[in-house]
Design an enzyme around this catalytic site. Sequence first.
Site, mmCIF file in Angstrom:
data_model
loop_
_atom_site.group_PDB
_atom_site.id
_atom_site.type_symbol
_atom_site.label_atom_id
_atom_site.label_comp_id
_atom_site.label_asym_id
_atom_site.label_seq_id
_atom_site.Cartn_x
_atom_site.Cartn_y
_atom_site.Cartn_z
ATOM 1 N N GLU A 1 7.434 -6.864 0.773
ATOM 2 C CA GLU A 1 6.264 -6.739 1.661
ATOM 3 C C GLU A 1 5.252 -7.869 1.397
ATOM 4 O OE1 GLU A 1 5.316 -4.954 4.116
ATOM 5 O OE2 GLU A 1 6.303 -3.012 4.104
ATOM 6 N N ARG B 1 -10.720 9.879 2.281
ATOM 7 C CA ARG B 1 -10.537 10.514 3.594
ATOM 8 C C ARG B 1 -11.641 11.526 3.854
ATOM 9 N NH1 ARG B 1 -3.888 11.116 3.443
ATOM 10 N NH2 ARG B 1 -3.485 8.880 3.260
ATOM 11 N N LYS C 1 0.859 -1.182 0.000
ATOM 12 C CA LYS C 1 0.000 0.000 0.000
ATOM 13 C C LYS C 1 0.894 1.231 0.000
ATOM 14 C CE LYS C 1 -3.572 2.397 2.615
ATOM 15 N NZ LYS C 1 -4.537 2.305 3.717
ATOM 16 N N LYS D 1 -2.136 -1.478 -3.840
ATOM 17 C CA LYS D 1 -3.016 -0.314 -3.752
ATOM 18 C C LYS D 1 -2.210 0.966 -3.819
ATOM 19 C CE LYS D 1 -5.980 2.003 -0.465
ATOM 20 N NZ LYS D 1 -6.471 2.055 0.878
ATOM 21 N N LYS E 1 1.431 9.814 5.869
ATOM 22 C CA LYS E 1 1.535 8.422 6.315
ATOM 23 C C LYS E 1 2.803 7.748 5.789
ATOM 24 C CE LYS E 1 -3.492 7.876 6.911
ATOM 25 N NZ LYS E 1 -4.690 7.011 6.712
#
Length: 328
Positions: A237, A204, A194, A252, A221
Amino acid sequence: MELTHRPRRLRRTESIRTLVRETVLHPGDFIQPLFVIEGQNVREPIDSMPGQFRLSIDMLVEECKVLLDLGVPAVNLFGYSEEKDPQGSASYRSDGLIQRAVSEIKLRVPDICAQTDVALDPYTDHGHDGVLMDGEIANDESIAVLVRMALSHAEAGVDWVAPSDMMDGRIGAIRVALDDAGYERVGILAYSAKYASCFYGPFRGALKSEPRERDDVPKDKKTYQMDPANIDEAIKEIALDIEEGADVVMVKPALAYLDVIARARDTFDVPIAAYNVSGEYGMILAAAERGWVDRDTAMLEVLTSIKRAGADMILTYFSKDAAKVLGG
Ligand code: PBG
């Protein structure tokens, strides 16, 4: 002129094109993300995402029926929470919004695959996916809360939990906790790669979950979501999440990361999901509104590209519309 190869022969009629088509979209490829809100008979339009709504549980159940009738096999639930605190403690109550939504769906539309987002951002007063400690998002302390959240969803009857927080080691921790509690049947759809993307903006807005502008709160983030420049890291990952017990791994966003989807497809033998995120949805809607692209054609072209890149399933706000167009 004598030509040995005339590829155009296979494009001559719609019937021939149908016969040689390599990628065929199907309503069964889609997962519809849905936003849940407290109340009754609520179907509140989301300003930043035209065509999407915040639904109260009764309306949510109706929406699930419609989707399943159209051939869409799954929904992924996000909670709109008014209650926000530093630890995101509204996320794991057994009588919380998402927990009640899951029980109701499994009672009334048992055949749909009910999935839930596992991350703290809709429930924290700072807007981050984990717990804030000394100005940073604390990894292991966040996992402790995420595990409680996942367990509460399992208790409500969820089919798959979908951790979207990007903390290290959360897939393993959630898998072990689920198994220890007897929820071996609950699957994990891991947001494995992500990226820290600008394309989450409209989402958001839908949940009022953007990181708050406060001196003690990281403004983005980037310490947990990935750098858009990296692909080897995505493979690492994904490998970690598979090793830790993920059933399905996700990339994503989708469109700016089709190469990541393709590389994951070449590298791993597990089901791969891709999230066609809110900003990608918004771009098509906005361009269509200006008459610059045809909405439905753009929708199908983009979804086809994501499947062609290698995704087995696509989280998309177009699920319902695409299923209708495809005649599901
Ligand atoms: C947060 C979360 C986000 C999305 C899904 N889960 C936003 C973020 O990471 O800030 C984005 C989905 C979309 O844009 O459609 N855990």
